[in-house]
Design an enzyme around this catalytic site. Structure first.
Site, PDB file in Angstrom:
ATOM      1  N   ILE A 198    -115.061  75.993 -50.783  1.00  0.00           N
ATOM      2  CA  ILE A 198    -114.593  75.014 -51.777  1.00  0.00           C
ATOM      3  C   ILE A 198    -115.047  75.435 -53.173  1.00  0.00           C
ATOM      4  O   ILE A 198    -114.252  75.496 -54.108  1.00  0.00           O
ATOM      5  CB  ILE A 198    -115.128  73.594 -51.449  1.00  0.00           C
ATOM      6  CG1 ILE A 198    -114.561  73.098 -50.126  1.00  0.00           C
ATOM      7  CG2 ILE A 198    -114.791  72.618 -52.579  1.00  0.00           C
ATOM      8  CD1 ILE A 198    -115.179  71.790 -49.630  1.00  0.00           C
ATOM      9  N   ALA A 243    -110.756  63.994 -50.646  1.00  0.00           N
ATOM     10  CA  ALA A 243    -110.649  65.375 -51.100  1.00  0.00           C
ATOM     11  C   ALA A 243    -109.675  66.167 -50.246  1.00  0.00           C
ATOM     12  O   ALA A 243    -109.036  67.096 -50.712  1.00  0.00           O
ATOM     13  CB  ALA A 243    -112.024  66.040 -51.096  1.00  0.00           C
ATOM     14  N   HIS A 262    -112.983  59.023 -50.878  1.00  0.00           N
ATOM     15  CA  HIS A 262    -113.214  60.150 -49.948  1.00  0.00           C
ATOM     16  C   HIS A 262    -111.880  60.729 -49.485  1.00  0.00           C
ATOM     17  O   HIS A 262    -111.548  60.678 -48.295  1.00  0.00           O
ATOM     18  CB  HIS A 262    -114.068  59.715 -48.753  1.00  0.00           C
ATOM     19  CG  HIS A 262    -114.720  60.902 -48.064  1.00  0.00           C
ATOM     20  ND1 HIS A 262    -115.954  60.839 -47.473  1.00  0.00           N
ATOM     21  CD2 HIS A 262    -114.308  62.189 -47.905  1.00  0.00           C
ATOM     22  CE1 HIS A 262    -116.257  62.025 -46.956  1.00  0.00           C
ATOM     23  NE2 HIS A 262    -115.265  62.861 -47.214  1.00  0.00           N
ATOM     24  N   VAL A 273    -117.461  66.298 -54.785  1.00  0.00           N
ATOM     25  CA  VAL A 273    -116.510  66.339 -53.668  1.00  0.00           C
ATOM     26  C   VAL A 273    -117.219  66.825 -52.402  1.00  0.00           C
ATOM     27  O   VAL A 273    -116.573  67.168 -51.423  1.00  0.00           O
ATOM     28  CB  VAL A 273    -115.278  67.243 -53.954  1.00  0.00           C
ATOM     29  CG1 VAL A 273    -114.443  66.683 -55.098  1.00  0.00           C
ATOM     30  CG2 VAL A 273    -115.685  68.691 -54.225  1.00  0.00           C
ATOM     31  N   ARG A 293    -120.877  65.647 -50.437  1.00  0.00           N
ATOM     32  CA  ARG A 293    -121.255  64.458 -49.682  1.00  0.00           C
ATOM     33  C   ARG A 293    -122.034  63.530 -50.608  1.00  0.00           C
ATOM     34  O   ARG A 293    -122.784  63.990 -51.463  1.00  0.00           O
ATOM     35  CB  ARG A 293    -122.125  64.839 -48.471  1.00  0.00           C
ATOM     36  CG  ARG A 293    -121.336  65.328 -47.272  1.00  0.00           C
ATOM     37  CD  ARG A 293    -120.557  64.210 -46.600  1.00  0.00           C
ATOM     38  NE  ARG A 293    -119.761  64.672 -45.466  1.00  0.00           N
ATOM     39  CZ  ARG A 293    -118.530  65.169 -45.558  1.00  0.00           C
ATOM     40  NH1 ARG A 293    -117.959  65.310 -46.736  1.00  0.00           N
ATOM     41  NH2 ARG A 293    -117.872  65.522 -44.476  1.00  0.00           N
ATOM     42  N   SER A 296    -126.868  78.035 -55.047  1.00  0.00           N
ATOM     43  CA  SER A 296    -126.670  77.907 -53.608  1.00  0.00           C
ATOM     44  C   SER A 296    -127.948  78.384 -52.933  1.00  0.00           C
ATOM     45  O   SER A 296    -128.876  78.823 -53.617  1.00  0.00           O
ATOM     46  CB  SER A 296    -125.453  78.711 -53.143  1.00  0.00           C
ATOM     47  OG  SER A 296    -125.682  80.075 -53.360  1.00  0.00           O
ATOM     48  N   GLU A 336    -120.420  54.916 -47.835  1.00  0.00           N
ATOM     49  CA  GLU A 336    -118.973  54.664 -47.805  1.00  0.00           C
ATOM     50  C   GLU A 336    -118.616  53.671 -46.697  1.00  0.00           C
ATOM     51  O   GLU A 336    -119.237  53.710 -45.640  1.00  0.00           O
ATOM     52  CB  GLU A 336    -118.235  55.997 -47.557  1.00  0.00           C
ATOM     53  CG  GLU A 336    -118.439  56.971 -48.697  1.00  0.00           C
ATOM     54  CD  GLU A 336    -117.872  58.368 -48.406  1.00  0.00           C
ATOM     55  OE1 GLU A 336    -117.212  58.538 -47.370  1.00  0.00           O
ATOM     56  OE2 GLU A 336    -118.104  59.263 -49.228  1.00  0.00           O
TER      57      GLU A 336
END
Lengths: 337, 337
Positions: free
Chosen positions: B177, B303, B301, B252, B254, B196, B283
Site C-alpha cells: 500500500i 479503503a 473503513h 488507511v 488500522r 518501516s 469501529e
C-alpha cells in the site's frame, strides 16, 4: 512576497499618492488575502466599493487609468474598454480569458498578462481529487459518518465504489492543466486519451479529434479546456450519452463548456454515473437538482485556491504591473495562437 | 467470477450437500455482494445467523469444519480455534491479520490465506483521495455548496487550501500500500520519506528508523502499516506535536496505530492542521468531537471497497479454498518473516 524596489524604474506620470494607479473591477481572491501588502505597492481604484453603477464610476474615475486588475468575473467588454481611454494593460488573475474582449484589446493595443501556467498543478490536483471522490464516494462517506449512521446502521452496507486503475480517462483540452492531470492519473494506472483543437506531436496518448468519439471510448471525461465559441456547450447530451451509464464527468475548465441543463437531466435520469464539478454555467448559482444527488461532488470554483499558489500569483501580479509601468517585457504576456 | 470445476479434484470427505463446508464467523463484504454465487460453490455455516452465543454455536456445529472464512472483525483466538478441532485453513478477506492468533495457528499447523496485495491500489487511491480532500477541502466545499451558501454568502471567502506539490510526505509502513501511495504522490510533486521496521534496499526514498524523527521532517504522515504490538499507539501526542501545527495525518492502516484520544486532542487544540481517517480504534464508533471539525475527512473503513476489487477478491477466496480442499498450494498463503 518578494521585496520589490517599486519606484526605482517607474514612470512618474502613472503615480497617485506616489503609487502607480490600478483599477480593480471586482475583488480577486489575491486581493482579499494579500490586499494589504499590494496596497503598499499600488494605488487601487476599487470600482466595487462605489455605490455608482460601473459605467458611471468609470466615466468619473478612469480617465487617467492605464492599468486594470481583473479577477475574471466582470466582463471587460468594448463598452468598458472605451470608458478607460488610456488603458494599456489588463492583468487578469483568472486562468481563463473568456471575460475579456480580446479583439477590442488587439485593436486598442492593450497588453494582457495572464496567470500563465501558475494554476495548472492546483487545478490538476483538484481534478484528480474530484475524480477519486466521485469514484470512491469520499464526500458521501464523510456525510454518512458525520451523521452517526455508521454506528447506528450496522446492517447497512455502504455502496461500493469504483477502482481507478485500468479506467479509460479522456482529457478534453490537453494544455498545461490537462497534461498535469494525465501525469497524475497515469500513476493510478489509468489509460489516458485526449481531445484538443490539434493533435499534440510530443504526447504519447491517443488523440480523438471528435469529442463524441472520445466519450465513446472513455469511462471518464475530464474537462480542462477554456471557454471559447468552439468549446461552448461542446459537452452536450449526445456526448454524455456516449460516455454512458457507467461514465463520470469532471469539470475544472469552465461551466459553459458543458450544457449544464442537459448534464443535470442525464444525472437525474441516471444516463451517466456521476460528476465532479468545480465550475458552473451561472456561478455562484448551482442547479438545485444537484444538491440531493449522492453521486456528484460540488466545488465552488476553487481549482486554483491554495495558499502557496495565491502567494506566487501575488508576486506575478506585482511583477507584471511593474514591468508594464517600467516599459519592460511582461512576465506572463498573453500569447495568442 | 471465473468458472470453476469445483468438484473435480475435491476430497469428498469435506462435502456437505455435495459442497465443501466453510464456517463464516461474520459476514464479510465479499459475502454480502457475491454471497449468492459463493453459495453455489461452498456450503456455508453462518455463525452470525444463529441465536446461540458463538462458543456454543461452534461446540455444536464445528466438529467437522476444516475451513473458516474470516472478515477480519471477530477475533480468532486460541479459544475459538480449540472449538474447531479439524480446522486446517483460515481464509481472511481482510488486509490485516491482527484478529488472528498466529501463534496458535502455527502450533496447530493451520494454513492462512490472505487477501495478498489485492487491496493495495484501492487503499492507496483512498489515501491520496483523503489527502487531496484535507488539503483542498473538497468535502467541506461540497457541504458549503449543497447548503446553498456559495450563492448566498457572496462576501464570504471560502478558506484557501494547500498545494500538494513540494510537500514532504512521510509514509509509515512501506509495504505494498505504502509503495502505491508513494508512486501516486510522486506524480503530484510530493517528496516521499518513510518509516518501516527495516530499511528497504530497493527504494530511493529517505528512510527514518524513528517515526518521531520522520514526523519532524514531514508536512504529512500517511499511516499504511498493519496493527502489531509494535505499531499499537505508535502515533502518539509526541509524534503529532513533531508533525506540527501545519501537519496533516492520513490513516488507511488500522485505527489503533494512532492513539486516537491524543489525536482528537491535538485536532481540537489545533496542534495539527487536519486528518483524513478511514480507520478508527473502536469501529464503527468514531469520536463525536470529530463530527463538527471542518479540517477532518471521515470514512467508514472503506479503503478496499471497489466493485472491481471485491470481484477479484471473490475469485481469490474461491481459489484459495479450492486449493486447500484439493491439497494444492494456496494462491496467497501467509508468508511470515
Amino acid at each position: 512576497m518578494e521585496n520589490h524596489n517599486h519606484e526605482a524604474n517607474i514612470n512618474q506620470d502613472y503615480l497617485c499618492n506616489g503609487l502607480p494607479q490600478v483599477l480593480v473591477l471586482e475583488p480577486p481572491p489575491v486581493f482579499k488575502f494579500h490586499g494589504e501588502q499590494l496596497s503598499k505597492i499600488f494605488h487601487f481604484l476599487k470600482a466595487w466599493e462605489s455605490p455608482l453603477p460601473l459605467h458611471q464610476y468609470l466615466t468619473i474615475n478612469s480617465q487617467s487609468v492605464k492599468a486594470v486588475l481583473s479577477a475574471g468575473t466582470t466582463p471587460i467588454t468594448p463598452d468598458i474598454i472605451r470608458l478607460i481611454p488610456s488603458l494599456g494593460i489588463i492583468v487578469t488573475t483568472s486562468a481563463g480569458l473568456n471575460h475579456i474582449d480580446l479583439q477590442e484589446c488587439r485593436r486598442r493595443q492593450i497588453s494582457i498578462a495572464t496567470a500563465g501556467t501558475l494554476y495548472s498543478e492546483d487545478a490538476a490536483d483538484l481534478a484528480v481529487g474530484l475524480l477519486i471522490d466521485v469514484f470512491r464516494k469520499i464526500s458521501t462517506a464523510d456525510r454518512y459518518v458525520r451523521r452517526g449512521l455508521w454506528a447506528s446502521q450496522r446492517d447497512y452496507q455502504f455502496p461500493l465504489g469504483s477502482k481507478l486503475g485500468g479506467k479509460q480517462v479522456g482529457i478534453v483540452g490537453l494544455g498545461s492543466i490537462g497534461l498535469n492531470v494525465a501525469k497524475r492519473l497515469e500513476a493510478f494506472g489509468c489509460n489516458i486519451l485526449y481531445n484538443s483543437r490539434k493533435k499534440k506531436p510530443s504526447v504519447p496518448y491517443p488523440y480523438y479529434p471528435d469529442v463524441c468519439d472520445l466519450a465513446t471510448h472513455c469511462d471518464v471525461l475530464i474537462i480542462c479546456c477554456g471557454l471559447t465559441d468552439e468549446t461552448h456547450h461542446m459537452i452536450n447530451k449526445k456526448v454524455l450519452l456516449e460516455l454512458g451509464k457507467e461514465g463520470v464527468i469532471i469539470n475544472v475548465g469552465r461551466g459553459a463548456v458543458i450544457d449544464e441543463k442537459e448534464m443535470v437531466e442525464c444525472l437525474l435520469q441516471e444516463e451517466i454515473a456521476g460528476a465532479g464539478l468545480d465550475v458552473f454555467e451561472n456561478e455562484p448559482n448551482v442547479p438545485k437538482e444537484l444538491f440531493s444527488l449522492e453521486n456528484v461532488v460540488l466545488s465552488p470554483h476553487r481549482a486554483v485556491h491554495s495558499e502557496e499558489t495565491l502567494m506566487a500569483l501575488c508576486d506575478l501580479v506585482v511583477g507584471n504591473f511593474e514591468a508594464f509601468f517600467s516599459n519592460k517585457p511582461l512576465l506572463t504576456p498573453l500569447v495568442e495562437d
